[in-house]
Design an enzyme around this catalytic site. Structure first.
Site, PDB file in Angstrom:
ATOM      1  N   ALA A  43       0.986  -1.439  -0.097  1.00 13.71           N
ATOM      2  CA  ALA A  43       0.105  -0.045   0.050  1.00 13.71           C
ATOM      3  C   ALA A  43       0.805   1.085  -0.079  1.00 13.71           C
ATOM      4  O   ALA A  43       1.956   1.365   0.352  1.00 13.71           O
ATOM      5  CB  ALA A  43      -0.787   0.036   1.203  1.00 13.71           C
ATOM      6  N   GLU A  52       4.377  -5.379   7.119  1.00 18.08           N
ATOM      7  CA  GLU A  52       3.406  -4.167   7.824  1.00 18.08           C
ATOM      8  C   GLU A  52       3.900  -4.240   9.312  1.00 18.08           C
ATOM      9  O   GLU A  52       3.601  -3.172   9.949  1.00 18.08           O
ATOM     10  CB  GLU A  52       1.956  -4.679   7.930  1.00 18.08           C
ATOM     11  N   GLU A 105      -0.521  -9.405  -0.798  1.00 13.96           N
ATOM     12  CA  GLU A 105      -2.058  -9.706  -0.770  1.00 13.96           C
ATOM     13  C   GLU A 105      -2.552  -9.707  -1.957  1.00 13.96           C
ATOM     14  O   GLU A 105      -3.490 -10.635  -2.204  1.00 13.96           O
ATOM     15  CB  GLU A 105      -2.649  -8.764   0.286  1.00 13.96           C
ATOM     16  N   GLY A 138       0.460  -5.217   0.540  1.00 14.39           N
ATOM     17  CA  GLY A 138      -0.752  -5.356  -0.231  1.00 14.39           C
ATOM     18  C   GLY A 138      -0.426  -5.658  -1.454  1.00 14.39           C
ATOM     19  O   GLY A 138      -1.223  -6.320  -2.198  1.00 14.39           O
TER      20      GLY A 138
HETATM   21  N1  COA Z   1       4.515   3.126  -0.402  1.00 16.81           N
HETATM   22  C1  COA Z   1       5.105   4.643  -0.836  1.00 16.81           C
HETATM   23  N2  COA Z   1       6.291   4.617  -1.466  1.00 16.81           N
HETATM   24  C2  COA Z   1       6.874   3.642  -1.427  1.00 16.81           C
HETATM   25  C3  COA Z   1       6.421   2.524  -0.924  1.00 16.81           C
HETATM   26  C4  COA Z   1       5.277   2.150  -0.401  1.00 16.81           C
HETATM   27  N3  COA Z   1       4.843   0.822   0.118  1.00 16.81           N
HETATM   28  N4  COA Z   1       7.651   1.463  -1.328  1.00 16.81           N
HETATM   29  C5  COA Z   1       8.774   2.187  -1.846  1.00 16.81           C
HETATM   30  N5  COA Z   1       8.292   3.449  -1.857  1.00 16.81           N
HETATM   31  C6  COA Z   1       8.994   4.629  -2.557  1.00 16.81           C
HETATM   32  C7  COA Z   1      10.185   5.003  -1.663  1.00 16.81           C
HETATM   33  O1  COA Z   1       9.536   5.860  -0.802  1.00 16.81           O
HETATM   34  C8  COA Z   1      11.203   5.664  -2.580  1.00 16.81           C
HETATM   35  O2  COA Z   1      10.570   6.845  -2.996  1.00 16.81           O
HETATM   36  P1  COA Z   1      11.422   8.365  -3.038  1.00 16.81           P
HETATM   37  O3  COA Z   1      12.511   7.705  -4.273  1.00 16.81           O
HETATM   38  O4  COA Z   1      10.484   9.356  -3.533  1.00 16.81           O
HETATM   39  O5  COA Z   1      12.176   8.266  -1.989  1.00 16.81           O
HETATM   40  C9  COA Z   1      10.755   4.770  -4.059  1.00 16.81           C
HETATM   41  O6  COA Z   1       9.429   4.184  -3.666  1.00 16.81           O
HETATM   42  C10 COA Z   1      11.893   3.732  -4.081  1.00 16.81           C
HETATM   43  O7  COA Z   1      12.170   2.988  -2.715  1.00 16.81           O
HETATM   44  P2  COA Z   1      13.404   2.837  -2.072  1.00 16.81           P
HETATM   45  O8  COA Z   1      12.892   2.427  -0.475  1.00 16.81           O
HETATM   46  O9  COA Z   1      14.265   3.883  -2.263  1.00 16.81           O
HETATM   47  O10 COA Z   1      13.977   1.601  -2.555  1.00 16.81           O
HETATM   48  P3  COA Z   1      14.967   0.345  -2.167  1.00 16.81           P
HETATM   49  O11 COA Z   1      15.536  -0.460  -3.234  1.00 16.81           O
HETATM   50  O12 COA Z   1      16.051   1.270  -1.071  1.00 16.81           O
HETATM   51  O13 COA Z   1      14.170  -0.360  -1.045  1.00 16.81           O
HETATM   52  C11 COA Z   1      12.115  -1.490  -0.452  1.00 16.81           C
HETATM   53  C12 COA Z   1      13.033  -1.249  -1.683  1.00 16.81           C
HETATM   54  C13 COA Z   1      11.080  -2.456  -1.070  1.00 16.81           C
HETATM   55  C14 COA Z   1      12.769  -2.490   0.505  1.00 16.81           C
HETATM   56  C15 COA Z   1      11.568  -0.273   0.373  1.00 16.81           C
HETATM   57  O14 COA Z   1      11.081   0.400  -0.703  1.00 16.81           O
HETATM   58  C16 COA Z   1      10.463  -0.691   1.173  1.00 16.81           C
HETATM   59  O15 COA Z   1      10.754  -1.246   2.441  1.00 16.81           O
HETATM   60  N6  COA Z   1       9.285  -0.323   0.911  1.00 16.81           N
HETATM   61  C17 COA Z   1       8.143  -0.346   1.879  1.00 16.81           C
HETATM   62  C18 COA Z   1       7.695  -1.673   1.921  1.00 16.81           C
HETATM   63  C19 COA Z   1       6.338  -1.793   2.733  1.00 16.81           C
HETATM   64  O16 COA Z   1       6.477  -1.653   4.121  1.00 16.81           O
HETATM   65  N7  COA Z   1       5.314  -2.324   2.342  1.00 16.81           N
HETATM   66  C20 COA Z   1       4.115  -2.392   3.137  1.00 16.81           C
HETATM   67  C21 COA Z   1       3.160  -1.343   3.027  1.00 16.81           C
HETATM   68  S1  COA Z   1       2.028  -1.414   4.121  1.00 16.81           S
END
Ligand code: COA
Length: 261
Positions: A68, A135, A115, A112
């Protein structure tokens, strides 16, 4: 805030429709706009007889869907969140969709996104994909069916491990525990997934619908009731033109021509 450009695009290849979430810079995170556009496309494609099978994927090389959109959570009250989770919910619409839906998982498949993939009928993953329900690290629990669908797919112990730790796993392990059905070399993911989707889409749309109905019933019925339900649906197939055509075509050693009736 809504983005000016569409965030979900639909392409067609024969009888297959490919829905791609196009927010690669945000790892295809599921914003409200993504969910709304997905629901609109799903409604349109449901009534399009030229579409036999759907494939759902994310744009870019890095992510299927990284969950999400976390930026939308900030400052939300429980009632705001309840409104955002109003019916119809994407996950449930996908899980009860009458046509086959394949998740083509090209990268991060988290929260999400995981999911959403579990709401699809099959999960086909790139060997670079990673899976998780992170989450818990945000002080949240899965809210798109994760606590219900994950244990049904992988068993309670693995679901507990993934949801309580927030750990990510790689595609081969996801396959080993039953979260994904096939793992494919990254560069061949699209070709191989579309080949399967085309084969499925070439079957009778009516019979596909009945087969899905019977399979999905197994998620809620006790085995005895499920077997009776299957028997009734099997017998109902004898009333269709497509069953008569399928049997005649086999006996006449020719390819069947389905009419969907
Ligand atoms: N919601 C909103 N933005 C997200 C996102 C999410 N679930 N997942 C990634 N992004 C955004 C980051 O904020 C970043 O944006 P920015 O460039 O404007 O700062 C961009 O996507 C790239 O992500 P980044 O974190 O820089 O990539 P990474 O390769 O370092 O890490 C992940 C990848 C997937 C490990 C990391 O993005 C992450 O942990 N994301 C969240 C996953 C999560 O918790 N999902 C459950 C949500 S309920």
């Amino acid at each position: 805030m809504s983005e000016a450009q569409p965030v979900v695009v639909v392409e067609r290849e024969g009888r297959v429709a490919i829905l791609t979430i196009t927010r690669p810079e945000k790892l295809n995170a599921l914003s409200q706009q993504v969910r709304d556009e997905m629901l609109e496309h799903l409604a349109t494609l449901e009534n399009d007889d030229s579409v036999g099978c759907l494939v759902v994927t994310g744009s870019g090389d890095k992510a299927f869907v990284a969950g999400a959109d976390i930026s939308e959570f900030e400052g939300r009250s429980p009632m705001d969140q309840r409104h955002a989770m109003r019916f119809p919910r994407l996950y449930d619409v996908m899980a009860t969709y009458p046509k086959p839906v394949i998740a083509m998982i090209n990268g991060f498949c988290l929260g999400g996104g995981c999911e959403m993939s579990m709401s699809c009928d099959m999960r086909i993953a790139s060997d670079r994909a990673r899976f998780g329900q992170p989450e818990i690290k945000l002080g949240l629990i899965p809210g798109g069916g994760g606590t219900q669908r994950l244990p049904r797919l992988v068993g309670m112990g693995q679901a507990m491990r993934l949801i309580l730790s927030g750990d990510m796993i790689k595609a081969p392990e996801a396959k080993e525990i039953g979260l994904v059905d096939m793992v494919i070399p990254h560069d061949e993911l699209r070709t191989q997934t579309l080949e399967l989707a085309q084969r499925i889409a070439s079957m009778s749309p009516l019979t596909l619908k009945v087969a899905k109905q019977s399979l999905r019933a197994s998620e809620r019925l006790a085995i005895e009731e499920g077997i009776l339900y299957e028997r009734d649906l099997f017998c109902l197939c004898f009333s269709t033109d497509d069953m008569k055509e399928g049997v005649s075509a086999f006996l006449e050693k020719r390819a069947p021509e389905w009419t969907g009736r």
